[in-house]
Scaffold this active site. Sequence first.
Site, mmCIF file in Angstrom:
data_model
loop_
_atom_site.group_PDB
_atom_site.id
_atom_site.type_symbol
_atom_site.label_atom_id
_atom_site.label_comp_id
_atom_site.label_asym_id
_atom_site.label_seq_id
_atom_site.Cartn_x
_atom_site.Cartn_y
_atom_site.Cartn_z
ATOM 1 N N LYS A 1 -13.630 -3.755 -27.045
ATOM 2 C CA LYS A 1 -12.834 -2.526 -27.215
ATOM 3 C C LYS A 1 -12.821 -1.728 -25.909
ATOM 4 O O LYS A 1 -13.641 -1.971 -25.012
ATOM 5 C CB LYS A 1 -13.419 -1.697 -28.358
ATOM 6 C CG LYS A 1 -14.849 -1.226 -28.115
ATOM 7 C CD LYS A 1 -15.482 -0.654 -29.373
ATOM 8 C CE LYS A 1 -16.906 -0.198 -29.106
ATOM 9 N NZ LYS A 1 -17.618 0.173 -30.348
ATOM 10 N N ARG B 1 -20.037 7.458 -40.820
ATOM 11 C CA ARG B 1 -18.846 7.420 -39.976
ATOM 12 C C ARG B 1 -17.812 6.639 -40.773
ATOM 13 O O ARG B 1 -17.321 7.130 -41.764
ATOM 14 C CB ARG B 1 -19.216 6.778 -38.622
ATOM 15 C CG ARG B 1 -18.245 7.077 -37.524
ATOM 16 C CD ARG B 1 -18.737 6.576 -36.167
ATOM 17 N NE ARG B 1 -18.917 5.116 -36.090
ATOM 18 C CZ ARG B 1 -19.101 4.442 -34.968
ATOM 19 N NH1 ARG B 1 -19.119 5.079 -33.816
ATOM 20 N NH2 ARG B 1 -19.266 3.150 -34.969
ATOM 21 N N TYR C 1 -17.076 23.442 -3.956
ATOM 22 C CA TYR C 1 -16.598 24.517 -4.837
ATOM 23 C C TYR C 1 -17.743 25.314 -5.446
ATOM 24 O O TYR C 1 -18.778 24.745 -5.799
ATOM 25 C CB TYR C 1 -15.796 23.929 -6.003
ATOM 26 C CG TYR C 1 -14.431 23.404 -5.633
ATOM 27 C CD1 TYR C 1 -13.492 24.206 -4.985
ATOM 28 C CD2 TYR C 1 -14.072 22.110 -5.977
ATOM 29 C CE1 TYR C 1 -12.227 23.710 -4.683
ATOM 30 C CE2 TYR C 1 -12.808 21.611 -5.676
ATOM 31 C CZ TYR C 1 -11.891 22.419 -5.027
ATOM 32 O OH TYR C 1 -10.658 21.920 -4.731
ATOM 33 N N MET D 1 -12.354 16.613 -7.536
ATOM 34 C CA MET D 1 -11.433 15.642 -8.126
ATOM 35 C C MET D 1 -11.361 14.349 -7.322
ATOM 36 O O MET D 1 -11.369 13.255 -7.885
ATOM 37 C CB MET D 1 -10.036 16.246 -8.263
ATOM 38 C CG MET D 1 -9.071 15.336 -9.001
ATOM 39 S SD MET D 1 -7.394 15.948 -9.079
ATOM 40 C CE MET D 1 -7.539 17.269 -10.255
HETATM 41 C C1 LIG Z 1 -18.920 -0.442 -30.302
HETATM 42 C C2 LIG Z 1 -19.489 -1.130 -31.466
HETATM 43 C C3 LIG Z 1 -20.350 -2.231 -31.297
HETATM 44 C C4 LIG Z 1 -20.927 -2.620 -29.951
HETATM 45 O O1 LIG Z 1 -21.961 -1.703 -29.658
HETATM 46 P P1 LIG Z 1 -22.863 -1.812 -28.328
HETATM 47 O O2 LIG Z 1 -23.871 -0.737 -28.518
HETATM 48 O O3 LIG Z 1 -21.942 -1.526 -27.196
HETATM 49 O O4 LIG Z 1 -23.439 -3.160 -28.281
HETATM 50 C C5 LIG Z 1 -20.727 -2.944 -32.413
HETATM 51 N N1 LIG Z 1 -20.297 -2.579 -33.648
HETATM 52 C C6 LIG Z 1 -19.503 -1.509 -33.851
HETATM 53 C C7 LIG Z 1 -19.073 -1.138 -35.225
HETATM 54 C C8 LIG Z 1 -19.074 -0.740 -32.769
HETATM 55 O O5 LIG Z 1 -18.309 0.339 -32.977
#
Ligand SMILES: *Cc1c(COP(=O)(O)O)cnc(C)c1O
Length: 392
Positions: free
Chosen positions: A57, A159, A282, A335
């Site tokens: 992802k 979640r 800054y 930036m």
């Molecule tokens: C992102 C995610 C993972 C991978 O998690 P890592 O900590 O990056 O290994 C696995 N399962 C779910 C549901 C996730 O959202």
Amino acid sequence: MTQDPISSRLAPHVKHLSAGDAAIAGSLLTIDLGALEINYADLVEKSGEAECSAVIKADAYGTGLEEAAKTLWQAGCRTFFVAHPQEGARARSTLPDATLYALNGLVGDDTDATMSYYHTHRVRPVLGCYEEIDLWSRYCRSIGEALPCGLHFDTGMNRLGLSKKAAHKLSDAWTTQPPPFTPTLIMSHLACADDPHHPLNSTLLDRFRAIRALFPDIPASLANSAGVFLGPDYHFDLTRPGIALYGGLATSNRPNPMQTVVTLNSRVLSTRHVPKGQSVSYGASEVTKRDSRLAIINMGYADGYLRTGSSSDKRKGARVYIEGYEAPIIGRVTMDLTIIDVTDIPEDAVKRGSWVELFGPHMPIDEVAAIAGTIGYELLTSLGLRSLRRYL
Ligand SMILES: *Cc1c(COP(=O)(O)O)cnc(C)c1O
């Protein structure tokens, strides 16, 4: 500041820049696909009997979905997880034969068009609530095909995911009448696996075991990267590592066993001498404590180098690696530019054009992230598109 005895190891790819884009690149994001492959093999071994999938992802945690997916497929990975359906479609063009799951479930309008997007790209939604189960059921009935999908159960994250009560209801209902789709995975997600001693780990494990017992014929998955390191009890049929593949730290307060995949380098644009007592950058948040030599580097928060890594008189900021030395940031990250204090480094070692490592093999990404008040995950997925990307 410490001197690294093997300064010659500094980013060999940086030293071999040639003509074209590379010659005018001000910053360089290097993705070591060989290291990704080694990390996958390592996680396969750690997953033992379980199949090891890959979570790709968010553009494979910023490393590039296509390149990462291709590498992982060649390394033997056959099951991949994305979050969004569009990521699934992208992955499908690179991985025609892989099994693809979308973790966020049925994203989009509740219409057949949404459902058929998943169907067309052969992305299996991970269904996490009754509404999604109804939608997928309706679609599968309408096309007369029991399409595959995952089922997400919540064991303590609060979640996504169906409740334990829902698990009982579904398993009861399906003993008399099977669902109009084909559940190919039941999964849950660990909330505190990065802390191996956290009591929630075994609580969530017990809850998942109870749910799993209701669906004994469906493959089960619980472990993210940190879960893989918790040991075989957590592996079930399929592990789902993400961060560890990309070299990030999965378990807090332990040495990181993975190979570095991502290195961020940037050039020194100029150096200057600044007398004691002058403010820098800054907000004048940091003042030189001595006559200083500063180097201005071609990197800022628009490149994904977090502004929270800034330094001030009150709080030390991130450090960088340069020509065998470490140097601290001075003042705020801006930036497009960041200023480092190179007073303690021999003058001829740092000059206009020198390459700096913001994070990579000499400066662990998770250390930089910790100083910036975050985790390696966020730093990786924040990487801008402005650096020249190189794949090794
Ligand atoms: C992102 C995610 C993972 C991978 O998690 P890592 O900590 O990056 O290994 C696995 N399962 C779910 C549901 C996730 O959202």
